[in-house]
Design a protein around this motif. Structure first.
Motif, short mmCIF file in Angstrom:
data_model
loop_
_atom_site.label_atom_id
_atom_site.label_comp_id
_atom_site.label_asym_id
_atom_site.label_seq_id
_atom_site.Cartn_x
_atom_site.Cartn_y
_atom_site.Cartn_z
N SER A 290 0.83 -1.20 0.00
CA SER A 290 0.00 0.00 0.00
C SER A 290 0.86 1.24 0.00
N ASP A 291 0.30 2.35 -0.47
CA ASP A 291 1.02 3.61 -0.39
C ASP A 291 1.07 4.14 1.04
N ASP A 292 0.45 3.41 1.99
CA ASP A 292 0.59 3.73 3.41
C ASP A 292 1.92 3.23 3.98
N PHE A 293 2.61 2.36 3.22
CA PHE A 293 3.88 1.86 3.70
C PHE A 293 4.92 2.98 3.62
N SER A 294 5.78 3.03 4.63
CA SER A 294 6.82 4.05 4.64
C SER A 294 7.89 3.76 3.60
N ARG A 295 8.32 2.51 3.53
CA ARG A 295 9.45 2.16 2.68
C ARG A 295 9.43 0.68 2.39
N VAL A 296 9.64 0.31 1.14
CA VAL A 296 9.72 -1.08 0.73
C VAL A 296 11.02 -1.25 -0.04
N GLU A 297 11.85 -2.18 0.39
CA GLU A 297 13.17 -2.37 -0.21
C GLU A 297 13.31 -3.80 -0.71
N PHE A 298 13.82 -3.93 -1.93
CA PHE A 298 14.22 -5.22 -2.49
C PHE A 298 15.67 -5.09 -2.90
N GLY A 299 16.55 -5.53 -2.01
CA GLY A 299 17.96 -5.32 -2.27
C GLY A 299 18.26 -3.83 -2.31
N SER A 300 18.73 -3.36 -3.47
CA SER A 300 19.06 -1.94 -3.64
C SER A 300 17.92 -1.14 -4.24
N THR A 301 16.79 -1.78 -4.54
CA THR A 301 15.64 -1.08 -5.08
C THR A 301 14.75 -0.60 -3.94
N VAL A 302 14.38 0.67 -3.98
CA VAL A 302 13.63 1.28 -2.89
C VAL A 302 12.34 1.90 -3.42
N PHE A 303 11.22 1.53 -2.78
CA PHE A 303 9.92 2.15 -3.06
C PHE A 303 9.55 2.97 -1.83
N GLN A 304 9.33 4.25 -2.03
CA GLN A 304 8.93 5.11 -0.92
C GLN A 304 7.92 6.12 -1.46
N GLY A 305 6.63 5.81 -1.21
CA GLY A 305 5.57 6.64 -1.81
C GLY A 305 5.64 6.50 -3.32
N PRO A 306 5.51 7.60 -4.06
CA PRO A 306 5.60 7.53 -5.52
C PRO A 306 7.03 7.50 -6.02
N LEU A 307 8.02 7.63 -5.12
CA LEU A 307 9.42 7.68 -5.52
C LEU A 307 9.98 6.26 -5.60
N VAL A 308 10.65 5.95 -6.71
CA VAL A 308 11.21 4.63 -6.92
C VAL A 308 12.65 4.77 -7.38
N SER A 309 13.52 4.00 -6.75
CA SER A 309 14.92 3.94 -7.16
C SER A 309 15.22 2.51 -7.57
N ILE A 310 15.28 2.26 -8.89
CA ILE A 310 15.44 0.91 -9.41
C ILE A 310 16.92 0.59 -9.59
N VAL A 311 17.40 -0.39 -8.85
CA VAL A 311 18.76 -0.88 -9.00
C VAL A 311 18.74 -2.40 -9.18
N THR A 312 17.95 -3.07 -8.33
CA THR A 312 17.87 -4.53 -8.32
C THR A 312 16.55 -4.98 -8.93
N VAL A 313 16.58 -6.00 -9.78
CA VAL A 313 15.35 -6.59 -10.29
C VAL A 313 15.11 -7.90 -9.55
N VAL A 314 13.83 -8.24 -9.39
CA VAL A 314 13.44 -9.45 -8.66
C VAL A 314 12.62 -10.33 -9.60
N PRO A 315 13.27 -11.25 -10.29
CA PRO A 315 12.56 -12.06 -11.30
C PRO A 315 11.62 -13.10 -10.72
N SER A 316 11.70 -13.37 -9.41
CA SER A 316 10.89 -14.45 -8.84
C SER A 316 9.43 -14.07 -8.67
N VAL A 317 9.11 -12.78 -8.45
CA VAL A 317 7.73 -12.38 -8.13
C VAL A 317 6.84 -12.53 -9.36
N LYS A 318 5.79 -13.33 -9.21
CA LYS A 318 4.85 -13.59 -10.31
C LYS A 318 3.46 -13.00 -10.04
#
Length: 486
Positions: A290-318
């Motif tokens: 949810s956009d209520d989450f403060s921060r979601v990180e997958f390795g070096s990829t960070v989701f924080q609100g509408p801001l996204v910093s893509i460094v790591t890809v996660v091919p397992s999520v289907k």
């Protein structure tokens, strides 16, 4: 001849009637009868003793399956008297298979804890495989807040060799130290902690003492603002962070090589919780985020609100589920970049009247570089306005392997044939990127029941709860995403 034939026909009828009166069930071996009795509610199982002398010893020697809630079909909990529970446990001579009891409320002392500890020591529960209890959470009269939770019964330790399913509710776990060894449950596969008080150190020790654990549910617990998961066997985790300052604030998947699903449940308010995925290489089902989450990180990829910093890809999520105030192109494109192998995407929107402000040229150029492999998209609370049409067209015109797109309408919109035809034109479905894609508009009436594209009859929709965390048989837990508590 006619008389002989008539007599033969009469004898056959009499033989058939005698055959119907034969009690074949009572002729089954004791072990089989015991399994049958075990599947019945406790009271019904006990009542089988009056059937015949053949059945009198069966219930007392059959594996005990005690569920006080199943014995009380009324909605008010606690209809089974404590004396009835004690009598049933003292009278039963067989081994225990399952014990479930939920106290109606937290008492002002330790009476509930003493009762439960006493019950768990009865020989009838020897070799117990499933233990479910909850001390209750209702605030007693005269109390402005909940009293300290009773401790985990010490008698739980005696089930260490046999316990396979455990749900501990409303209790406090002792701190791990030299005087209090951690609980060791070597064959436990399913664990739930609900309204429990447990520190991070004690939780780590508890998980370490469950070497074959497959599914874990953490809901409304306190005493542990951060949880680190390091388990070589967990395949499913369900989390409800709770509310207020006592909520779970940070979930860290530190080392979870077998984890396949992470399910997040709503606490009814904002779900402000950070999620960090350090090592979970098999994670393929995730959400709802949810956009209520403060921060979601997958390795070096960070989701924080509408801001996204893509460094790591996660091919397992289907399979991914999202809950957003409005359908945000930025957020979805970020997740598509992070999860390049995503096959199913569920999006639930909550706000009305929002106009997306993205720049078409910028997003068109960005989308053109994406290989969108999504096969199924479900957009809930679709309104068919400019904002939602623009968002849905992202998949209509760019998802080359799309098979199904379901647009579940916001309450109040009835999908007439004319309305659906206009939507097809606005979505440019004739120019769809996938020639095999199907587009379905699904209405949602005020009675919270779904009905199909045009004239289908309403269908019942079951409520989804936290039990999903343990239901490993469901390939896609978001099939009824509208009914998720989020």
């Amino acid at each position: 001849m006619g008389t002989i034939a008539g007599d033969e026909w009469t004898r056959r009828l009499e033989d058939e009637e005698d055959e119907e009166l034969v009690d074949r069930i009572s002729g089954l071996p004791d072990a089989v009868l015991g399994d049958i009795v075990t599947l019945l509610p406790t009271r019904d199982g006990a009542h089988t003793q009056v059937l015949s002398s053949r059945w009198r010893h069966v219930w007392r020697s059959a594996p005990l399956n005690f569920d006080s809630n199943a014995d009380s079909p009324r909605t008010i909990r606690g209809n089974v008297r404590d004396s009835e529970i004690s009598s049933a446990l003292s009278a039963h001579q067989g081994p225990g298979r399952r014990f479930r009891h939920e106290f109606p409320y937290v008492d002002t002392g330790t009476r509930s804890a003493a009762k439960l500890d006493c019950w768990l020591r009865y020989p009838a529960l020897d070799n117990l495989q499933e233990l479910v209890f909850h001390y209750g959470i209702r605030i007693p009269r005269g109390w402005s807040s909940l009293p300290p939770p009773p401790p985990l019964p010490e008698s739980v330790r005696r089930f260490s060799p046999t316990l396979r399913v455990a749900s501990f509710g409303g209790c406090a776990f002792p701190e791990v130290n030299a005087a209090s060894a951690p609980l060791h449950l070597p064959v436990l596969k399913q664990l739930s902690l609900t309204h429990a008080k447990i520190s991070e150190k004690s939780l780590l020790a508890l998980l370490a003492g469950c070497p074959v654990l497959q599914s874990l549910l953490l809901s409304y617990n306190s005493g542990c603002s951060r949880v680190r998961i390091a388990s070589r066997t967990l395949t499913s985790i369900g989390v409800n962070p709770g509310r207020g300052d006592s909520r779970l604030q940070h979930l860290i998947l530190e080392d979870a090589p077998c984890l396949e699903r992470l399910l997040v449940f709503s606490s009814g308010t904002r779900k402000i919780m950070d999620i960090s995925v350090i090592s979970a290489p098999k994670l393929d089902i995730l959400g709802p985020l949810s956009d209520d989450f403060s921060r979601v990180e997958f390795g070096s990829t960070v989701f924080q609100g509408p801001l996204v910093s893509i460094v790591t890809v996660v091919p397992s999520v289907k399979i991914l589920a999202l809950v957003n105030g409005h359908p945000s192109m930025d957020v979805v494109i970020g997740f598509l970049q992070c999860f390049p192998c995503l096959e199913k995407l569920y999006i639930k929107t909550k706000l009305v009247g929002y106009e997306n402000g993205w720049r078409d040229e910028y997003h068109n150029n960005l989308v053109s570089t994406l290989d969108i492999r999504v096969k199924k998209v479900v957009l809930l609370n679709y309104r068919g306005d400019k904002s939602h049409v623009k968002f849905a067209k992202l998949f209509v015109l760019n998802a080359r392997v799309l098979e199904s797109m379901v647009l579940e309408l916001v309450e109040g919109i009835v999908p007439s044939t004319e309305w659906i035809e206009r939507q097809h034109k606005r979505l440019h479905t004739k120019n769809k990127a996938s020639t095999s894609a199907q587009f379905d508009f699904v209405g949602h009436d005020v009675r919270s029941r779904l009905f199909g594209n045009v004239n289908e009859a309403p269908a019942h929709v079951g409520y989804v709860n936290e039990a999903q965390a343990h239901d490993l048989s469901t390939a896609d837990p978001f099939v009824r995403f509208r009914d998720w508590p989020c």
